[in-house]
Design a protein around this motif. Structure first.
Motif, PDB file in Angstrom:
ATOM      1  N   PHE A 601       0.839  -1.158   0.201  1.00  0.00           N
ATOM      2  CA  PHE A 601      -0.039  -0.108  -0.041  1.00  0.00           C
ATOM      3  C   PHE A 601       0.887   1.106  -0.130  1.00  0.00           C
ATOM      4  N   GLU A 602       0.258   2.369  -0.886  1.00  0.00           N
ATOM      5  CA  GLU A 602       1.070   3.522  -0.449  1.00  0.00           C
ATOM      6  C   GLU A 602      -0.320   4.762  -0.302  1.00  0.00           C
ATOM      7  N   VAL A 603       0.129   5.757   0.471  1.00  0.00           N
ATOM      8  CA  VAL A 603      -0.793   6.868   0.865  1.00  0.00           C
ATOM      9  C   VAL A 603      -0.356   8.006  -0.065  1.00  0.00           C
ATOM     10  N   MET A 604      -1.387   8.498  -0.610  1.00  0.00           N
ATOM     11  CA  MET A 604      -1.245   9.739  -1.232  1.00  0.00           C
ATOM     12  C   MET A 604      -1.438  11.140  -0.393  1.00  0.00           C
ATOM     13  N   THR A 605      -0.951  11.814  -0.418  1.00  0.00           N
ATOM     14  CA  THR A 605      -0.910  13.101   0.516  1.00  0.00           C
ATOM     15  C   THR A 605      -1.874  13.990  -0.224  1.00  0.00           C
ATOM     16  N   GLN A 606      -2.187  15.126   0.357  1.00  0.00           N
ATOM     17  CA  GLN A 606      -2.970  16.040  -0.446  1.00  0.00           C
ATOM     18  C   GLN A 606      -1.979  16.845  -1.423  1.00  0.00           C
ATOM     19  N   THR A 607      -0.753  17.052  -1.159  1.00  0.00           N
ATOM     20  CA  THR A 607       0.351  17.560  -2.277  1.00  0.00           C
ATOM     21  C   THR A 607       0.461  16.554  -3.406  1.00  0.00           C
ATOM     22  N   GLY A 608      -0.187  15.330  -3.414  1.00  0.00           N
ATOM     23  CA  GLY A 608       0.155  14.461  -4.282  1.00  0.00           C
ATOM     24  C   GLY A 608       1.405  13.546  -4.333  1.00  0.00           C
ATOM     25  N   GLU A 609       2.111  13.532  -3.019  1.00  0.00           N
ATOM     26  CA  GLU A 609       3.131  12.765  -2.861  1.00  0.00           C
ATOM     27  C   GLU A 609       2.758  11.369  -2.451  1.00  0.00           C
ATOM     28  N   ARG A 610       3.331  10.443  -3.048  1.00  0.00           N
ATOM     29  CA  ARG A 610       3.092   8.888  -2.708  1.00  0.00           C
ATOM     30  C   ARG A 610       3.875   8.632  -1.561  1.00  0.00           C
ATOM     31  N   LEU A 611       3.500   8.264  -0.409  1.00  0.00           N
ATOM     32  CA  LEU A 611       4.442   7.656   0.797  1.00  0.00           C
ATOM     33  C   LEU A 611       4.124   6.126   0.939  1.00  0.00           C
ATOM     34  N   PRO A 612       5.128   5.242   0.846  1.00  0.00           N
ATOM     35  CA  PRO A 612       4.837   4.001   1.153  1.00  0.00           C
ATOM     36  C   PRO A 612       4.377   3.608   2.504  1.00  0.00           C
ATOM     37  N   LEU A 613       3.539   2.818   2.717  1.00  0.00           N
ATOM     38  CA  LEU A 613       2.942   2.289   4.097  1.00  0.00           C
ATOM     39  C   LEU A 613       3.373   1.274   4.623  1.00  0.00           C
ATOM     40  N   ARG A 614       3.873   1.410   5.812  1.00  0.00           N
ATOM     41  CA  ARG A 614       4.336   0.156   6.384  1.00  0.00           C
ATOM     42  C   ARG A 614       3.770  -0.122   7.880  1.00  0.00           C
ATOM     43  N   VAL A 615       3.756  -1.506   8.188  1.00  0.00           N
ATOM     44  CA  VAL A 615       3.329  -1.963   9.440  1.00  0.00           C
ATOM     45  C   VAL A 615       4.252  -2.394  10.374  1.00  0.00           C
ATOM     46  N   GLY A 616       3.900  -2.322  11.695  1.00  0.00           N
ATOM     47  CA  GLY A 616       4.882  -2.506  12.499  1.00  0.00           C
ATOM     48  C   GLY A 616       4.112  -3.505  13.887  1.00  0.00           C
ATOM     49  N   SER A 617       5.158  -3.934  14.738  1.00  0.00           N
ATOM     50  CA  SER A 617       4.748  -4.465  15.801  1.00  0.00           C
ATOM     51  C   SER A 617       5.549  -4.007  17.076  1.00  0.00           C
ATOM     52  N   LEU A 618       5.379  -4.342  18.237  1.00  0.00           N
ATOM     53  CA  LEU A 618       6.187  -4.024  19.444  1.00  0.00           C
ATOM     54  C   LEU A 618       5.922  -5.219  20.403  1.00  0.00           C
ATOM     55  N   ILE A 619       7.172  -5.815  20.539  1.00  0.00           N
ATOM     56  CA  ILE A 619       6.867  -7.083  21.365  1.00  0.00           C
ATOM     57  C   ILE A 619       8.049  -6.836  22.649  1.00  0.00           C
ATOM     58  N   HIS A 620       7.699  -7.600  23.631  1.00  0.00           N
ATOM     59  CA  HIS A 620       8.721  -7.468  24.645  1.00  0.00           C
ATOM     60  C   HIS A 620       9.479  -8.848  24.906  1.00  0.00           C
ATOM     61  N   GLU A 621      10.760  -8.576  24.782  1.00  0.00           N
ATOM     62  CA  GLU A 621      11.517 -10.192  25.054  1.00  0.00           C
ATOM     63  C   GLU A 621      12.216 -10.029  26.549  1.00  0.00           C
ATOM     64  N   ARG A 622      12.374 -11.249  27.231  1.00  0.00           N
ATOM     65  CA  ARG A 622      12.686 -11.459  28.395  1.00  0.00           C
ATOM     66  C   ARG A 622      14.101 -12.036  28.264  1.00  0.00           C
ATOM     67  N   ILE A 623      15.143 -11.589  28.675  1.00  0.00           N
ATOM     68  CA  ILE A 623      16.577 -12.278  28.359  1.00  0.00           C
ATOM     69  C   ILE A 623      16.778 -13.284  29.539  1.00  0.00           C
ATOM     70  N   LEU A 624      16.779 -14.486  29.245  1.00  0.00           N
ATOM     71  CA  LEU A 624      17.002 -15.639  30.118  1.00  0.00           C
ATOM     72  C   LEU A 624      18.346 -15.900  30.185  1.00  0.00           C
ATOM     73  N   ARG A 625      18.921 -16.036  31.386  1.00  0.00           N
ATOM     74  CA  ARG A 625      20.445 -16.172  31.602  1.00  0.00           C
ATOM     75  C   ARG A 625      20.903 -17.703  32.342  1.00  0.00           C
ATOM     76  N   PRO A 626      20.606 -18.914  31.672  1.00  0.00           N
ATOM     77  CA  PRO A 626      20.946 -20.084  32.130  1.00  0.00           C
ATOM     78  C   PRO A 626      22.398 -19.823  32.814  1.00  0.00           C
ATOM     79  N   LEU A 627      22.525 -20.413  34.347  1.00  0.00           N
ATOM     80  CA  LEU A 627      23.819 -20.615  34.683  1.00  0.00           C
ATOM     81  C   LEU A 627      24.485 -19.132  34.806  1.00  0.00           C
ATOM     82  N   ASN A 628      23.789 -18.118  34.398  1.00  0.00           N
ATOM     83  CA  ASN A 628      24.514 -16.861  34.226  1.00  0.00           C
ATOM     84  C   ASN A 628      25.653 -16.889  33.326  1.00  0.00           C
TER      85      ASN A 628
END
Length: 697
Positions: A601-628
């Motif tokens: 998908f692309e979005v066209m602004t009121q000035t006629g500019e075409r901007l690529p449309l991206r999708v994103g996620s935000l996840i949390h990762e826990r850092i496991l430290r076996p035996l440190n």
């Protein structure tokens, strides 16, 4: 994908000691008595040779350690045979493979001492002969001389093709990394297919000779004609018994698989999403040179070429008075030509691109894949009929790459979905298996096998060459890259068009993973700069230095590289990380990872500019430290709480609510304006369709 492969190659190249140990162990394991039957040495050694050709490994240590491993494996096998002698046939676990041991004895009696040298290159006996040499009391000195010389030759033969391939890929990589990646994937797939075919013919079937013998004895106790016929056909001493078993097994596997595929191609299911993701993956890897190569290959499977080769082969069989086989081939080709369009009309599945009309405009199953498998599979069956297992393996080692290359080209060029091609292969394989099963017992028709093979190759070359000379430019234009782009106005995007984008990340397998909570218009670096004030920074790249961070228990969360995640077949354009706010020393807790992927998908602004449309996620990762001692990121939350989500506080952000109650943030230049009064209220937003983009693309 290219970056990931480059990182893997770089890691192996930076750890030559590990590579030396691997080739030594795999070469030794391949030569161990009985055990070597199940060790995939060829795959590993060709891969090591490829790294040598790419300049990532020093050739002499790899050759030395491969040779030493082969010598050690044969020496151990010789010692086992020398210690146990004939008792080896009754000692567990060797007594389970008594047939293989007897086969090795017969081979040794036929070739004498030179069988130690020759046998190293013969699948099915290479892990048996050294032990037999010890059983029969071959002198140690003579065995050692043959062992060392054959190991050197064997190592060169197995590493050599990889070195040549690696050198070629290195040259291609200088021209185009994407082209080298595509050809590398193709060669790996073909190599694996050939190895499976050879493994089935040369190793698996002989392993079950004892079971077949018991089955034959049971059938022999029945007096009816059908039981006697099956007993005769399945007898291990019968030259055609192996082919009959393979044919029956293929029918048992391929028919249900084709039915399962046909039932799974309905829109918006896991298989359809996987098809879309794989298509996107290959579309991003396409290059002009790669397009020319794949167009050349795919034209070998065009209907005019297949029809011409089939007509010549059928005419030849009739001329040789092989009436039954000629009729069978004619029925198989005609059946495939009729059933493929019927199936297409039945399933009504659209192609990824619009290149044909009528029934051919539909997709499932692939006609190219089906007819190529039927024609060249049956020709391979005819040529391999009544030949030794080694000859059969060689013949199918030539047919499988041709079939596989044509099938792969259909996916690369976007002419078919992956499941279309797999469906065509399974349907075609079922027809070949039926042909082989029906005509496997026919032995009184002399067809001139090598003449048939030469005639098939010559006809394919001549007709294919003429066809390409006349139509290559047209075909190249027809298969040109075509990635659909849907343009939304800014108003349209904000007022409801946002619902056309997927709600969850789609894996290559088609599975839906974490929610996609961001839609960003324009430059992703603008997002990175906006989030920098909240502590987000670009994720570390993969290298030997950053990889060692996983091996240390005190590595800060933000210093660990992120594992690659694919969205609908595409890699992330932006990856940002931020450690937990309560993680003051950076060595405990976890981190937030934000990824941004491209869409169609692309979005066209009121000035006629075409901007690529991206999708994103935000996840949390826990850092496991076996035996440190280790640092292992593990995703434990795929959605932030409202007070943890920095996207909600970005300037100009617009929030929209989905039917399930979750929110999606619309941002970037196209969203930085007052909302349209006509925008639907959050609780009035119509339901969005998960994976809508995957179904559309």
């Amino acid at each position: 994908m290219t970056d990931l492969l480059n990182q893997l190659v770089a890691f192996i190249g930076e750890n030559p000691t590990l590579a030396n140990a691997v080739v030594f162990l795999i070469a030794m394991g391949e030569a161990l008595f009985i055990v070597g039957m199940f060790v995939p040495s060829t795959v590993v050694l060709v891969g090591a040779g490829t790294l040598v050709g790419l300049g990532k490994l020093d050739p002499w240590p790899i050759l030395l350690w491969t040779t030493l491993g082969a010598i050690a494996g044969d020496a151990i096998s010789y010692w086992v045979g020398h210690v146990y002698k004939d008792r080896i046939k009754s000692v567990w676990p060797f007594n389970r493979y008594r047939t293989l041991v007897e086969r090795g004895e017969a081979y040794f009696r036929q070739h004498g001492g030179k069988s130690v040298f020759i046998g190293r290159f013969v699948p099915g006996v290479k892990a048996i002969v050294p032990g037999i040499a010890g059983m029969v009391g071959m002198p140690v000195g003579r065995f050692t001389f043959i062992n060392v010389t054959s190991a050197i030759a064997w190592a060169i033969v197995h590493l050599g093709p990889g070195v040549i391939a690696g050198t070629a890929f290195s040259a291609l990589g200088a021209i185009s990394g994407r082209l080298a990646t595509v050809l590398g994937v193709l060669l790996v797939l073909l190599f694996v297919a050939v190895m499976i075919a050879r493994w089935l013919i040369l190793i698996v079937l002989p392993l079950y000779a004892g079971s077949r013998l018991r089955t034959v004895e049971w059938l022999g106790r029945h007096e009816n004609r059908v039981s006697r016929w099956f007993a005769r056909m399945l007898d291990p001493a019968h030259p055609r018994s192996a082919g009959m078993i393979v044919s029956a097994l293929l029918l048992i596997v391929t028919v249900p698989l084709f039915v399962a595929l046909a039932a799974a191609i309905s829109p918006d299911n896991g298989l359809s999403r996987a098809d879309t993701a794989i298509r996107n993956l290959f579309q991003d890897l396409r290059t002009p040179v790669g397009d020319d190569i794949m167009t050349f290959i795919t034209m070998l499977g065009d209907g005019v070429v297949i029809a011409a080769v089939a007509a010549v082969v059928i005419a030849y069989l009739f001329a040789r008075k092989a009436w039954r086989r000629a009729t069978g081939l004619m029925i198989a080709i005609a059946g495939a030509a009729v059933f493929v369009p019927l199936f297409k009309m039945l399933f009504q599945r659209e192609r990824p691109i619009d290149i044909y009309t009528g029934a051919d405009a539909l997709s499932f199953p692939s006609g190219h894949a089906t007819l190529t498998v039927v024609l060249f599979g049956i020709v391979a069956v005819l040529v391999a009929h009544d030949r030794s297992p080694l000859t059969k393996a060689g013949i199918f080692s030539l047919a499988v790459p041709l079939i596989g290359a044509v099938a792969f080209s259909r996916i690369y060029l976007g002419a078919h979905w992956m499941s279309d091609v797999v469906g065509g292969i399974t349907f075609g394989t079922a027809m070949v298996a039926a042909f082989a099963f029906v005509f496997g017992s026919v032995h009184n028709e002399k067809i001139g096998r090598w003449s048939l093979a030469a005639l098939t190759a010559a006809t394919l070359s001549v007709v294919g060459g003429i066809h390409m000379a006349r139509n290559f430019d047209q075909a190249r234009e027809m298969y040109r890259p075509s990635m659909p782009v849907e343009i939304l106005s800014a108003d349209e995007w904000l007022s409801g068009g946002w619902q056309k984008l997927p709600t969850h990340r789609i894996e290559l397998s088609g599975e839906q993973e974490e929610p996609l909570i961001l839609q960003w218009s324009g430059d992703p670096q603008a997002l990175a700069e906006a989030l920098a004030q909240d502590g987000y920074r670009p994720a570390p790249g993969w290298s030997l230095v950053t990889f060692t961070g996983f091996l240390t228990g005190q590595t800060a969360a933000e210093d660990l590289p992120t594992l690659p995640r694919i969205q609908n077949g595409r890699g992330a354009d932006l990856v940002l990380v931020r450690r937990d706010g309560d993680d003051t020393d950076g060595t405990q807790g976890g981190r937030w990872v934000l990824r941004l992927w491209p869409t169609r998908f692309e979005v066209m602004t009121q000035t006629g500019e075409r901007l690529p449309l991206r999708v994103g996620s935000l996840i949390h990762e826990r850092i496991l430290r076996p035996l440190n001692e280790l640092s292992a990121p593990r995703a434990d939350r795929d959605l932030p709480q409202a007070d943890e989500n920095p996207l909600n506080d970005l300037p100009g952000i617009v929030l929209r609510m989905r039917r399930d109650g979750s929110t999606v943030a619309l941002g970037g230049p196209a969203a930085m304006r007052p909302a349209n009064p006509a925008d639907p209220l959050p609780d009035q937003a119509p339901a969005s369709t998960p994976g809508a983009e995957g179904a559309a693309q």
